[in-house]
Design an enzyme around this catalytic site. Structure first.
Site, PDB file in Angstrom:
ATOM      1  N   TRP A 224      -0.571  -0.096   9.673  1.00 23.36           N
ATOM      2  CA  TRP A 224       0.576   0.153   8.785  1.00 23.36           C
ATOM      3  C   TRP A 224       0.600   1.633   8.460  1.00 23.36           C
ATOM      4  O   TRP A 224      -0.388   2.168   7.957  1.00 23.36           O
ATOM      5  CB  TRP A 224       0.439  -0.657   7.499  1.00 23.36           C
ATOM      6  CG  TRP A 224       1.653  -0.486   6.631  1.00 23.36           C
ATOM      7  CD1 TRP A 224       1.886   0.511   5.735  1.00 23.36           C
ATOM      8  CD2 TRP A 224       2.817  -1.326   6.617  1.00 23.36           C
ATOM      9  NE1 TRP A 224       3.116   0.361   5.164  1.00 23.36           N
ATOM     10  CE2 TRP A 224       3.708  -0.763   5.678  1.00 23.36           C
ATOM     11  CE3 TRP A 224       3.191  -2.473   7.290  1.00 23.36           C
ATOM     12  CZ2 TRP A 224       4.951  -1.337   5.415  1.00 23.36           C
ATOM     13  CZ3 TRP A 224       4.417  -3.032   7.018  1.00 23.36           C
ATOM     14  CH2 TRP A 224       5.289  -2.469   6.080  1.00 23.36           C
TER      15      TRP A 224
ATOM     16  N   TYR B 247      -7.456  -3.410   3.610  1.00 20.61           N
ATOM     17  CA  TYR B 247      -7.328  -2.159   2.854  1.00 20.61           C
ATOM     18  C   TYR B 247      -8.600  -1.977   2.022  1.00 20.61           C
ATOM     19  O   TYR B 247      -9.706  -2.066   2.553  1.00 20.61           O
ATOM     20  CB  TYR B 247      -6.048  -2.175   2.017  1.00 20.61           C
ATOM     21  CG  TYR B 247      -4.788  -2.142   2.858  1.00 20.61           C
ATOM     22  CD1 TYR B 247      -4.397  -0.979   3.507  1.00 20.61           C
ATOM     23  CD2 TYR B 247      -4.001  -3.273   3.009  1.00 20.61           C
ATOM     24  CE1 TYR B 247      -3.240  -0.945   4.283  1.00 20.61           C
ATOM     25  CE2 TYR B 247      -2.838  -3.245   3.786  1.00 20.61           C
ATOM     26  CZ  TYR B 247      -2.467  -2.077   4.415  1.00 20.61           C
ATOM     27  OH  TYR B 247      -1.335  -2.036   5.190  1.00 20.61           O
TER      28      TYR B 247
ATOM     29  N   ASN C 294       5.292 -12.049   5.037  1.00 17.37           N
ATOM     30  CA  ASN C 294       4.319 -11.004   4.745  1.00 17.37           C
ATOM     31  C   ASN C 294       3.610 -11.268   3.412  1.00 17.37           C
ATOM     32  O   ASN C 294       4.272 -11.558   2.406  1.00 17.37           O
ATOM     33  CB  ASN C 294       5.029  -9.644   4.679  1.00 17.37           C
ATOM     34  CG  ASN C 294       4.063  -8.502   4.399  1.00 17.37           C
ATOM     35  OD1 ASN C 294       3.231  -8.165   5.225  1.00 17.37           O
ATOM     36  ND2 ASN C 294       4.164  -7.915   3.210  1.00 17.37           N
ATOM     37  N   GLU C 295       2.287 -11.201   3.405  1.00 14.87           N
ATOM     38  CA  GLU C 295       1.473 -11.280   2.180  1.00 14.87           C
ATOM     39  C   GLU C 295       2.083 -12.276   1.193  1.00 14.87           C
ATOM     40  O   GLU C 295       2.507 -11.909   0.080  1.00 14.87           O
ATOM     41  CB  GLU C 295       1.329  -9.890   1.570  1.00 14.87           C
ATOM     42  CG  GLU C 295       0.653  -8.915   2.528  1.00 14.87           C
ATOM     43  CD  GLU C 295       0.522  -7.495   2.006  1.00 14.87           C
ATOM     44  OE1 GLU C 295       0.989  -7.209   0.882  1.00 14.87           O
ATOM     45  OE2 GLU C 295      -0.057  -6.658   2.729  1.00 14.87           O
TER      46      GLU C 295
ATOM     47  N   ARG D  16       5.132  -4.583  15.037  1.00 15.06           N
ATOM     48  CA  ARG D  16       5.425  -5.562  13.987  1.00 15.06           C
ATOM     49  C   ARG D  16       6.635  -5.036  13.217  1.00 15.06           C
ATOM     50  O   ARG D  16       6.593  -3.933  12.648  1.00 15.06           O
ATOM     51  CB  ARG D  16       4.216  -5.725  13.081  1.00 15.06           C
ATOM     52  CG  ARG D  16       4.359  -6.772  11.976  1.00 15.06           C
ATOM     53  CD  ARG D  16       3.001  -7.020  11.327  1.00 15.06           C
ATOM     54  NE  ARG D  16       3.046  -7.948  10.213  1.00 15.06           N
ATOM     55  CZ  ARG D  16       3.002  -7.589   8.932  1.00 15.06           C
ATOM     56  NH1 ARG D  16       2.916  -6.299   8.594  1.00 15.06           N
ATOM     57  NH2 ARG D  16       3.030  -8.503   7.975  1.00 15.06           N
TER      58      ARG D  16
ATOM     59  N   HIS E 294      -5.091  -8.617   6.259  1.00 18.52           N
ATOM     60  CA  HIS E 294      -4.729  -7.227   6.006  1.00 18.52           C
ATOM     61  C   HIS E 294      -5.926  -6.535   5.370  1.00 18.52           C
ATOM     62  O   HIS E 294      -6.462  -7.008   4.367  1.00 18.52           O
ATOM     63  CB  HIS E 294      -3.509  -7.155   5.086  1.00 18.52           C
ATOM     64  CG  HIS E 294      -2.268  -7.680   5.708  1.00 18.52           C
ATOM     65  ND1 HIS E 294      -1.031  -7.627   5.085  1.00 18.52           N
ATOM     66  CD2 HIS E 294      -2.042  -8.268   6.918  1.00 18.52           C
ATOM     67  CE1 HIS E 294      -0.117  -8.162   5.885  1.00 18.52           C
ATOM     68  NE2 HIS E 294      -0.708  -8.566   6.990  1.00 18.52           N
TER      69      HIS E 294
ATOM     70  N   GLU F 211      -2.480  -5.821   9.288  1.00 17.22           N
ATOM     71  CA  GLU F 211      -2.231  -4.510   8.690  1.00 17.22           C
ATOM     72  C   GLU F 211      -3.569  -3.891   8.348  1.00 17.22           C
ATOM     73  O   GLU F 211      -4.524  -4.588   7.993  1.00 17.22           O
ATOM     74  CB  GLU F 211      -1.420  -4.606   7.386  1.00 17.22           C
ATOM     75  CG  GLU F 211       0.050  -4.883   7.529  1.00 17.22           C
ATOM     76  CD  GLU F 211       0.761  -4.793   6.171  1.00 17.22           C
ATOM     77  OE1 GLU F 211       0.201  -4.154   5.231  1.00 17.22           O
ATOM     78  OE2 GLU F 211       1.847  -5.368   6.053  1.00 17.22           O
TER      79      GLU F 211
END
Length: 541
Positions: free
Chosen positions: A283, A227, A158-159, A82, A225, A254
């Site tokens: 990531w 996290y 992205n985001e 990516r 994503h 991610e």
């Protein structure tokens, strides 16, 4: 001591892409070109399922590192990358630059996910742009993208929302997809979730069907994503289950092994992604800053200097090296081939020294879909185990072994379709005693970040300061009163009172003279204090 190393072999398929293109049926009228969605899966033009296994590289900030980074990412087993691009929020990446990035992805046999980073945190972070502006950027570089549908996935932005006004994500994303299709883009489109990609308000989860329907080609995949929001198996499985129930395609666009907002459960993310056939992209390769340097997978863009996170995602359980299959467009395999190659002959060891040996064996044969034979051999243990290259061979030279140690080794073959042979018979050999040097170790610790009631110590670097290899290491240090260890990575950590003992993991204990490795931990403390642990000492074994 007995150690077992594994080598594997992959069938060379230089003609496979041509063979598949000749045999594949013509797609129905109106079908998406190249990579596309089929049910909950990403598939290639030939109909074979393709599961993303890769990482992100921050090209827009580190363009000078892209050539070596893509080669390094491939060398460690990834099938996709990516790539971070910008339309002007940072150094702009124009059409010629994008074309060069795609060419390098193709040269390294990596599927290229291109993402516009300018949208990051829109509505909350100054300078972030709208998804509509991101579409303007893609239209400006369209000349580099048309005709690359077999190789490129378009990650619109992205985001694209922070935590403000996230209800606008659904319409904005639908409009962006419609504009891309209206502008003639035939690519597989990837869309990121709001809430800085983590969708903790479940806007993407609950409106994904609406967004999917906005795509006239029904060729959109959703990217979550993961996290700190996803720090338990229950949360991860619930999110995966929601998309499975909806019958919609999902990838983990991610994730990391830790983050400033919490400690993501990377083991469950990777295990569940593998069992469910969900792609993942970690990531990130290198170059992180601003307090999240611990997310670097390699140090200073060096593929031979894997960090703890790099070791985990590339070499660990359900990791990239273990699970990635190269796209068939690059000769990754005929999806109709389910016949495994024959078992290779038992290897024989020669040129045995204190730190290495050469193995040779009788090559396997493969009469499956490709009808081709040949072997791409790679090591699968330790921090210096990149693939040795796409070569036809039936031998390998092992390096970095420990002196006076008994090893058992077997080989197996992997054909172009990813089918594995049985394991060959073991060969056993013992390395020589070597020069009789001594081993020792030193330790340094860096405070990565602090907040009111916690901190991250990363990297803690262990270095072999002796003249002989060591088989393992133990680091001890003292926690201030009231402190606790709330998470760790790259080592097995135990506490007794305020004394902490960290012992090497299975993959980073053996260090040659001058070699080093890293680990880290997250600590908790009474709010308002500023002290951190001290008194780090290291002992080698």
């Amino acid at each position: 001591m007995r150690k077992r190393l594994r080598t594997a072999a992959t069938a060379t398929a230089a003609l496979l892409a041509l063979l598949v293109s000749m045999l594949a049926a013509a797609p129905p009228a109106g079908a998406a070109a190249g990579l596309h969605v089929s049910g909950r899966n990403i598939v290639e033009a030939n109909g074979g399922t393709f599961v993303l296994r890769g990482v992100s590289h921050a090209h827009t900030w580190y363009a000078s590192q892209t050539t070596s980074s893509l080669a390094g990412i491939k060398s460690l087993g990834a099938n996709a990358v990516r790539v971070v691009l910008s339309g002007g929020r940072w150094t702009a990446n124009g059409a010629s630059d994008v074309a060069n990035v795609i060419a390098q992805c193709k040269a390294n046999r990596l599927i290229c996910i291109l993402e516009n980073h300018d949208t990051t945190g829109y509505g909350e972070q100054s300078g972030a742009v709208t998804l509509d502006a991101a579409v303007d950027y893609w239209i400006s570089v369209k000349s580099a993208l048309v005709g690359q549908e077999d190789y490129v996935i378009l990650n619109i932005g992205n985001e694209p929302y922070g935590n403000n006004n996230v209800s606008g994500w659904t319409q904005a994303t639908s409009n962006a997809i419609s504009r891309l299709r209206g502008s003639g883009f035939q690519h597989l489109i990837m869309v990121d979730a709001p809430n800085w990609g983590q969708d903790w308000q479940f806007v993407m989860r609950d409106t994904a069907a609406t967004v999917a329907a906005a795509d006239s080609q029904r060729n959109t995949v959703f990217s979550i994503h993961m996290y700190g929001v996803f720090d338990t198996a229950a949360e991860i499985n619930a999110y995966f289950d929601a998309f499975r129930t909806a019958g919609l395609p999902l990838v983990v666009g991610e994730f990391g092994n830790m983050h400033s907002d919490g400690d993501p459960d990377e083991d469950t993310i990777m295990a569940q992604a593998q069992s469910r056939g969900i792609g993942y992209l970690g990531w990130s390769w290198s170059g992180n800053s601003g307090g999240v340097e611990y997310l670097d997978m390699v140090t200073n863009f060096n593929p031979s200097a894997l960090t703890s996170w790099g070791q985990r995602i590339f070499n660990g359980a359900n990791g990239i090296k273990q699970t990635a299959r190269q796209a068939s467009i690059f000769g990754g395999g005929d999806p109709s081939d389910t016949t495994p190659p024959s078992t290779p002959g038992a290897p024989a060891a020669s040129a045995v020294t204190s730190s290495g040996a050469t193995l040779t064996w009788t090559a396997s044969t493969d009469s499956g879909g490709s009808g081709l034979a040949g072997y791409d051999v790679y090591r699968e243990q330790g921090s210096t185990d990149p693939r040795l290259g796409q070569t036809t061979t039936n031998s390998i030279t092992l390096t970095g072994l420990s002196a006076s140690t008994r090893y058992q080794v077997y080989v197996r073959a992997r054909d172009g379709a990813g089918n594995l042979s049985g394991d060959s018979a073991l060969v056993t050999f013992t390395t020589t005693a070597g020069s009789g040097g001594t081993g020792g170790c030193s330790v340094t610790a860096t405070t990565q970040g602090q907040w009111g009631n916690g901190y991250v110590i990363q990297p803690i670097t262990v270095t072999n300061t002796g003249t002989a290899a060591i088989k393992g290491w133990t680091v001890t240090f003292t926690l201030p009163s009231g402190h606790t260890v709330t998470g760790s990575w790259g080592a097995t950590v135990s506490t007794s009172g305020q004394t902490v003992t960290a012992r090497n993991a299975s993959y980073n204990g053996a260090l040659g003279p001058g070699a080093g490795t890293t680990f880290g931990f997250q600590g908790g403390r009474p709010d308002g204090t500023t002290s951190v642990p001290s008194g780090y000492t290291c002992a080698a074994s």
